[in-house]
Design a protein around this motif. Structure first.
Motif, short mmCIF file in Angstrom:
data_model
loop_
_atom_site.label_atom_id
_atom_site.label_comp_id
_atom_site.label_asym_id
_atom_site.label_seq_id
_atom_site.Cartn_x
_atom_site.Cartn_y
_atom_site.Cartn_z
N ARG A 191 40.25 34.57 37.18
CA ARG A 191 41.09 33.96 36.99
C ARG A 191 40.72 32.44 36.72
O ARG A 191 40.06 32.02 37.53
N PRO A 192 41.50 31.47 35.59
CA PRO A 192 41.01 30.63 35.72
C PRO A 192 41.10 29.19 36.34
O PRO A 192 40.21 28.52 36.22
N ASP A 193 41.51 29.28 37.38
CA ASP A 193 42.21 28.50 38.45
C ASP A 193 41.13 29.06 39.45
O ASP A 193 40.21 27.71 40.39
N LEU A 194 39.76 29.58 39.61
CA LEU A 194 38.90 29.52 40.20
C LEU A 194 37.67 29.19 39.66
O LEU A 194 36.52 29.62 40.19
N ALA A 195 37.45 28.61 38.26
CA ALA A 195 36.47 28.44 37.18
C ALA A 195 35.21 27.51 38.32
O ALA A 195 35.95 26.66 38.51
N GLY A 196 34.18 27.75 38.54
CA GLY A 196 33.52 27.01 39.65
C GLY A 196 33.86 26.66 41.10
O GLY A 196 32.65 26.31 41.22
N VAL A 230 29.16 46.28 36.22
CA VAL A 230 28.82 44.88 36.37
C VAL A 230 27.78 44.11 35.89
O VAL A 230 28.52 42.28 36.36
N CYS A 231 26.85 43.82 36.06
CA CYS A 231 25.96 43.44 35.10
C CYS A 231 26.14 42.37 34.26
O CYS A 231 25.94 41.39 34.11
N ASP A 232 26.43 43.74 33.15
CA ASP A 232 27.41 43.07 31.86
C ASP A 232 28.36 41.67 32.35
O ASP A 232 28.61 40.77 31.52
N HIS A 233 29.61 42.14 33.02
CA HIS A 233 30.30 41.22 33.55
C HIS A 233 29.70 39.91 33.98
O HIS A 233 30.68 39.47 33.28
N VAL A 234 28.81 39.90 35.40
CA VAL A 234 28.95 38.81 36.06
C VAL A 234 27.67 37.87 35.06
O VAL A 234 27.81 36.25 35.29
N GLU A 235 27.23 38.43 33.58
CA GLU A 235 26.39 37.51 33.06
C GLU A 235 27.26 36.82 32.08
O GLU A 235 26.77 35.50 31.98
N ALA A 236 28.58 37.55 31.87
CA ALA A 236 29.76 36.52 30.89
C ALA A 236 29.51 35.64 31.80
O ALA A 236 30.26 34.21 31.11
N LEU A 237 30.27 35.79 32.92
CA LEU A 237 31.34 34.96 34.09
C LEU A 237 29.59 33.95 34.05
O LEU A 237 29.89 32.52 34.17
N ARG A 239 27.64 32.68 32.34
CA ARG A 239 27.40 32.31 31.37
C ARG A 239 28.70 30.83 30.92
O ARG A 239 28.73 29.68 30.37
N LYS A 240 29.65 31.34 31.20
CA LYS A 240 30.93 30.93 31.48
C LYS A 240 31.20 29.43 32.35
O LYS A 240 31.85 28.76 32.54
N LYS A 241 29.74 29.30 33.27
CA LYS A 241 29.87 28.74 34.68
C LYS A 241 31.59 28.75 35.20
O LYS A 241 31.64 28.34 36.11
N HIS A 242 31.75 30.38 35.85
CA HIS A 242 32.63 30.40 36.34
C HIS A 242 32.64 30.79 38.45
O HIS A 242 32.68 30.59 38.99
N ILE A 243 31.31 31.34 37.75
CA ILE A 243 30.55 31.64 39.34
C ILE A 243 29.81 30.10 39.31
O ILE A 243 28.68 30.24 38.93
N ARG A 244 30.33 29.47 40.44
CA ARG A 244 29.51 28.36 41.40
C ARG A 244 28.02 28.66 41.36
O ARG A 244 27.08 27.29 40.73
N ARG A 245 27.67 29.65 42.16
CA ARG A 245 26.14 29.85 42.59
C ARG A 245 26.31 31.36 43.27
O ARG A 245 26.99 31.60 43.46
N PHE A 246 24.57 31.43 43.46
CA PHE A 246 24.46 32.76 44.50
C PHE A 246 24.00 32.15 45.53
O PHE A 246 22.84 31.57 45.81
#
Length: 392
Positions: A191-196, A230-237, A239-246
């Motif tokens: 959800r948008p409120d967790l971006a980054g 799963v990989c397709d979805h995570v790649e998209a996230l 690119r959007k910088k939704h995931i802060r890091r691994f």
């Protein structure tokens, strides 16, 4: 309260069993696989009352006043007369594999009688034929008390070569107050409120199952299509910088400091995090969570196999299992230990029996599954794609 556990499950997958065998064959070295008949060596257990046990740091009970003493090991030695040479030498699955593999592939002793490795690494040992069958007739506690949900993983059907040391759950930890809402599913992480403000585990074996469950996949029989979805979805996230890091186990620091608001997490860590900050919540998503174990195994040509089997059975005595569970706070693979803790005269100890992160109740168990392990044929291509996404 226990100290935060060392990162036992987070490590790169490295070269799989098939890749190792192929590499060795290309160099003119005999195949790495050892057939059943070549695994057993002379057992000196009767004449040499000792056992060499290798484990991870901070993964056994210690005396409150003397951290060098390990009461459950001392009790075993007092009861059996078997000296335990206990070594905290395992800091990373692949690093340890690299340490013992030269001996095992050359049909030589490792100097260890009993080791603890993560379930996916135990699968590699079993596939390579580097773990001996245990004698269950000498292990009545294992036969009688092993958690039914852990009795027959895909990598070791019937638990012939391995026994869980401790178990755990991969789920989601988050700061309830800072986020201002509940997290109930994996989809809530996007959800948008967790971006980054979200982290995922960097290790393929640690991360993929929960993410697949979030997509509705049955992780006991997942397919490569499930994985690539799963990989397709995570790649998209990414690119959007939704995931802060691994992350590795350093996710605990990120969450404690407030750098992230939600993350993939382990149940054992969550207990300590909650003790330090009651706003931290741990949830097994509605779609399900992964139940995993770290496994005890006896490597090939171990000199004290019978003594090692006796030590394994010692830890499946409910009284001993309860003592260990009270110290390390992971999911106990001996459900009968719950009644032992509940009967304790110490209030805090008795409360552990009601903690579902140590003894999952029926409702929670219904949402837990043991993932099919990644086969040696799959590992190279799957790891290549995942590692490219996470930057490894």
């Amino acid at each position: 309260m226990p100290r935060l556990a060392f990162s036992r499950r987070v490590a790169l997958a490295g070269i799989g069993a098939a890749g190792l065998s192929a590499a060795l064959a290309g160099c003119g070295v005999p195949p790495a696989y050892v057939p059943e008949g070549g695994r057993v060596g002379p057992d000196r257990s009767e004449s040499d009352r000792s056992v060499a046990f290798s484990n991870w740091p901070l993964y056994i009970d210690t005396d409150e006043e003397d951290g060098e003493r390990r009461p459950t090991l001392e009790a075993f030695s007092e009861r059996t007369g078997i000296e335990v040479r206990y070594t905290e030498e395992i800091n990373d699955n692949d690093e340890y594999f690299g340490k013992v593999s030269p001996a095992l592939m050359n049909r030589q002793e490792t100097g260890r009688d009993l080791v603890v490795v993560s379930d996916w690494m135990a699968a590699r040992f079993v596939r390579l034929g580097w773990a001996q069958k245990m004698d269950r007739s000498a292990q009545p506690n294992v036969v009688g008390h092993l958690d039914p949900q852990l009795r027959s993983p895909a990598f070791d059907e019937g638990r012939l070569h391995t026994v869980p040391w401790q178990s755990g759950i991969t789920g989601i930890a988050y700061n309830r107050r800072a986020l201002g809402r509940e997290i109930r599913s994996v989809q809530d992480l996007w959800r948008p409120d967790l971006a980054g403000r979200v982290t995922l585990f960097s290790g393929l074996d640690e991360s993929f199952a929960l993410l697949m469950q979030g997509n509705g996949a049955d992780i006991t029989r997942w397919t490569e299509s499930d994985f690539h979805r799963v990989c397709d979805h995570v790649e998209a996230l990414v690119r959007k910088k939704h995931i802060r890091r691994f992350t590795g186990n350093d996710y605990t620091s990120d969450l404690s400091k407030g750098d992230v608001l939600a993350c993939q997490a382990y149940s054992g860590d969550a207990i300590q995090l909650q003790a330090d900050n009651p706003d931290i919540a741990f949830v097994v998503p509605e779609e399900g969570g992964e139940l995993w174990a770290e496994s005890l195994l006896v490597p090939n040509l171990a000199r004290h196999k019978a003594n090692a089997e006796a030590l394994v059975d010692h830890y499946y005595d409910p009284e001993v299992a309860a003592q260990l569970a009270a110290s390390v706070n992971y999911v106990c693979p001996v459900p009968a230990a719950r009644d032992v803790l509940a009967a304790s005269g110490d209030r805090e100890t008795a409360e552990l029996a009601e903690n579902p992160l140590i003894f999952p109740d029926d409702d929670l168990r219904a949402r837990l599954a043991v993932a099919r392990d990644i086969s040696s044929a799959e590992r190279r291509s799957l790891a290549r794609r995942w590692n490219a996404i996470v930057g490894l």
